[in-house]
Design an enzyme around this catalytic site. Structure first.
Site, PDB file in Angstrom:
ATOM      1  N   SER A  79      27.487  -3.637 -12.307  1.00 23.42           N
ATOM      2  CA  SER A  79      27.693  -3.090 -13.666  1.00 23.42           C
ATOM      3  C   SER A  79      26.596  -2.132 -14.099  1.00 23.42           C
ATOM      4  O   SER A  79      26.563  -1.733 -15.261  1.00 23.42           O
ATOM      5  CB  SER A  79      27.704  -4.235 -14.670  1.00 23.42           C
ATOM      6  OG  SER A  79      28.773  -5.086 -14.399  1.00 23.42           O
TER       7      SER A  79
ATOM      8  N   GLU B 108     -30.469  13.071  13.753  1.00 21.22           N
ATOM      9  CA  GLU B 108     -29.875  13.847  14.842  1.00 21.22           C
ATOM     10  C   GLU B 108     -30.365  15.290  14.906  1.00 21.22           C
ATOM     11  O   GLU B 108     -30.479  15.852  15.984  1.00 21.22           O
ATOM     12  CB  GLU B 108     -28.343  13.864  14.704  1.00 21.22           C
ATOM     13  CG  GLU B 108     -27.671  12.511  14.868  1.00 21.22           C
ATOM     14  CD  GLU B 108     -27.769  11.970  16.288  1.00 21.22           C
ATOM     15  OE1 GLU B 108     -27.789  12.787  17.231  1.00 21.22           O
ATOM     16  OE2 GLU B 108     -27.853  10.730  16.433  1.00 21.22           O
TER      17      GLU B 108
END
Ligand SMILES: [Zn+2]
Ligand SMILES: [Zn+2]
Length: 782
Positions: free
Chosen positions: A355, A94
């Site tokens: 519990s 690019e």
């Protein structure tokens, strides 16, 4: 962000270029600069990119992602995610001179311009990466006027950003077709991996697609993409940009990728993090991907079996005890199970703990000096102002040790210890451990909280248990990698935490799942189960040195199931998880901390042995804290030689008596033995000619409860039960209502009485020694 080379402001650069130019050019450049400065203040650069929030695991991999505000998959790259291969391939293709030009490459522009004019054809390649970024940020029609506007934005970008930052913007914005933007989203959605791991073929593929994102769709035009890719690979071959062998391999690599869904690991967790850190594009968590996936798989398979019992949901939280990080977070076994509310997050759901708070209660009592593991406590029917706790199986065991009470998860001893400790003290402790209900409603809770009469979350319970694994220190979860370890709070002493861990590791216990007794694969962990009232919640929470794992199983609908219980419904999954994520843990077990002692105690009471205590056992204790009161399980009584009468000091004859040891049972235990017809050694009746009245052993009225208001159905002729615990020498007791004699009965026998009118009643109980107790109640009729 690191800068590749020293950055010049555009104006300085332009000035540098202009040194050798004639004066009017200098003037022209100055005007340009001033124009730029003016425009820059009028049209400031706005880089407001809405990213898709991504949630990453501890290894940096994306485990979950959400669409950006504009419905794009646009994931922000981290600087170290740009692989050198990708960068080189991209720059070469690019913008070779990206790091050397001021955003505009004059040579490329001249060439393109010349081509346009002379050959009347469009030439690409004139656009620098900065120009492409400007175009992606400010999309415009491609006119010459807009070209100027674009130039202005390019200069701004170069002014404000380093080259690396501009490159990163490009890689974040570049289109890949559909709603996928940026290299990271493309890597994750097409290749299911981080851009860091892209190989040459993949990197080149991602650099060619943005040229024609709509016609080069991965998964749809893979052959065309490969042709394009290979064209560029050949170019790189000519340029000798990469090692020849790598290019050879890349040329041969097939492209089988297609678009996949964004990862959806740990959806409840991801959603929670997304909501919690809303404005962060990358949310770096401590979740351990391997552990998470194992837990997900185990829970999913496990729940397939429970489905047939009409049990449909499970939640699991795995906390690393050393780092305080959440390594696995399973909000429900199947997020997609809409029929059973799979989207509900079971880790944050408010449930009854059954519990599971008991170990914390007993450990707190250890620290208060009230108990040690071998302390003996009565498990018999009791009545706390109308509250009569019952054991899970409805039976009572008489005397039990704390270890046994915990192993068999007895309710009555737990309520008794909570009563001794004080509900307020315990609620304060739970508040310190960040239990949310305790903060808001703690003062409204009563003794039943220890049996599940309160609200908790799996997250809160799991964190509480991880304090046992951390020498009693509590600290909040570290959700994110950036979270520093927060302040720790000493919830329990190291000694107490260790003593509890030793109890919870014992294997002779009824809450071992079926068939587990003989299993060679029992993980070495400390754990506790729980089952809530109505069998709606099954809990099993365990820990070793490395992990604390909390498991909840039940139905989000709240439906109870007769088969549901902590032992059989939750513990097998807990064991599976430990065996899978920390099998044969090399961490070893907890070291006994300082501040813990070992002493001989009487097995009958758990107190330090007395001279008459024959049956002694070793018990751990906390020196300076644990009670040092000696055992009094026997007491010496003067009795007549024929053992018919006992004497006190005031009636002790000069001769004709012997000193004899008798069991020193608590009154409620004697009541229990009498009612269950359990034989015990009784003290002979007290000398009938004794004149002394023992005030200190007066009967204790257990029913009715003092000060209570009783609502009775008059038509049903409801009766009140009268009952007391009398001293164990007492044979007979006498009941009075408002000072009027009602009945004489054997001690500990229940008497019933039917109130005739509403109002206040005085109820008195006198024993055969003349000791009396009064209590007052009021009666109302419905
Ligand atoms: Zn003893
Ligand atoms: Zn006497």
């Amino acid at each position: 962000m690191p800068t590749q080379k020293p950055k010049y402001k555009p104006s300085q650069r332009l000035l540098r270029y202009s040194k050798s130019l004639p004066g009017y050019t200098l003037y022209f450049v100055l005007v340009l600069c001033l124009t730029f400065i003016l425009l820059n203040s009028l049209y400031p650069l706005k880089v407001n990119i809405s990213y898709s929030p991504v949630i990453t695991a501890s290894d940096g991999s994306v485990i979950n992602a959400f669409l950006s505000r504009d419905d794009k998959w646009r994931m922000q790259l981290e600087p170290d995610e740009i692989s050198p291969v990708l960068k080189q391939a991209l720059l070469l293709k690019e913008d070779k001179y990206f790091y050397y030009h001021p955003g505009i490459n004059p040579f490329a522009i001249s060439r393109a311009f010349a081509n346009n004019i002379l050959q009347n054809k469009k030439t690409s390649g004139a656009s620098t990466i900065t120009m492409q970024v400007a175009r992606l940020l400010y999309p415009q029609q491609r006119t010459y006027a807009n070209k100027l506007y674009e130039m202005f934005r390019v200069l701004q970008l170069e002014w404000y950003y380093s080259k690396d930052e501009i490159l990163q913007l490009y890689l974040n914005l570049v289109p890949f077709g559909g709603n996928i933007e940026g290299v990271k989203a493309a890597s994750v959605l097409y290749f299911q991996q981080s851009p860091r791991q892209l190989n040459l073929a993949q990197a080149v593929t991602l650099t060619v697609i943005p040229n024609k994102p709509s016609s080069l769709r991965i998964g749809e035009q893979n052959e065309r993409i490969v042709a394009f890719r290979n064209k560029w690979l050949h170019y790189y071959q000519e340029q000798e940009a990469f090692p020849a062998s790598e290019i050879e391999d890349a040329l041969l690599e097939p492209l089988e990728a297609r678009r996949q869904e964004a990862p959806k690991v740990a959806p409840h967790f991801a959603y929670r993090m997304y909501r919690r850190y809303k404005n962060q594009p990358i949310i770096k968590t401590n979740l351990n991907r391997q552990v998470q996936e194992k837990v997900e798989q185990l829970a999913y398979n496990y729940m397939q079996r429970l489905r047939y019992q009409n049990i449909h949901n499970a939640a699991v939280l795995v906390i690393n005890n050393q780092t305080r990080a959440v390594e696995a977070y399973l909000g429900s076994a199947d997020f997609n199970d809409v029929a059973h509310h799979g989207q509900v997050d079971g880790i944050r759901a408010v449930r009854s703990p059954g519990s599971t708070l008991k170990p914390f209660l007993y450990a707190t009592a250890f620290d208060k000096g009230l108990l040690t593991p071998k302390s003996v406590i009565t498990d018999v029917p009791v009545d706390y102002a109308g509250y009569r706790p019952q054991n899970y199986f409805g039976n009572y065991n008489g005397n039990v040790t704390i270890e046994q009470a915990l192993a068999t998860s007895l309710n009555v001893p737990a309520v008794k210890v909570l009563d001794q400790l004080g509900v307020h003290t315990f609620v304060q402790k739970l508040k310190q451990a960040e239990f949310s209900q305790m903060k808001h409603m703690g003062n409204q809770l009563g003794l039943s909280l220890i049996l599940g009469g309160c609200d908790v979350k799996l997250e809160e319970l799991t964190l509480l248990y991880s304090a046992f694994a951390n020498q009693g220190r509590y600290s909040p979860i570290r959700w994110l990698q950036q979270d520093t370890t927060q302040e720790e709070m000493q919830l329990l002493s190291p000694a107490s935490a260790y003593m509890m861990s030793q109890i919870l590791t014992q294997l002779t216990r009824p809450d071992l799942p079926h068939n587990a007794h003989n299993s060679p694969n029992l993980p070495k962990i400390a754990w506790k189960t729980g089952t809530s009232y109505g069998r709606k919640d099954a809990w099993s929470i365990g820990y070793n040195k490395k992990y604390t794992v909390g498991v909840w199983v039940g139905n989000f609908s709240g439906e109870g199931v007769p088969e549901l219980n902590g032992t059989d419904s939750a513990t097998p999954l807990l064991f599976d998880i430990f065996n899978s994520i920390d099998y044969n843990s090399s961490d070893g077990w907890f070291q006994q901390p300082k501040g813990i002692g070992l002493r001989a105690v009487c097995a009958e009471s758990g107190n330090p042995a007395n001279s008459f205590c024959k049956n002694q056992v070793l018990d751990t204790f906390i020196p300076g804290i644990s009670s040092t009161q000696k055992c009094s399980h026997l007491k010496s009584i003067a009795v007549s030689e024929d053992h018919r009468y006992s004497y006190c000091t005031s009636c002790l004859p000069a001769s004709g008596f012997v000193q004899q040891l008798y069991p020193n049972h608590a009154p409620e235990l004697i009541t229990f033995y009498d009612s269950e017809k359990i034989p015990y050694q009784q003290i002979p009746a007290h000398n009938p000619t004794c004149s002394r009245i023992f005030k200190e052993h007066a009967p204790v009225i257990t029913s009715p409860a003092a000060g209570m208001e009783y609502l009775l159905e008059q038509e049903e002729r409801q009766q009140l039960m009268l009952h007391c615990n009398a001293h164990n020498e007492v044979k007979q007791i006498y009941w009075y209502i408002n000072d009027k004699f009602l009945r004489a009965t054997a001690s500990n026998e229940k008497v019933f009485f039917e109130p005739q009118r509403a109002g206040r009643y005085k109820i008195s109980c006198t024993d055969d020694q003349g000791r009396n107790t009064d209590t007052y109640i009021s009666v109302k009729f419905l």
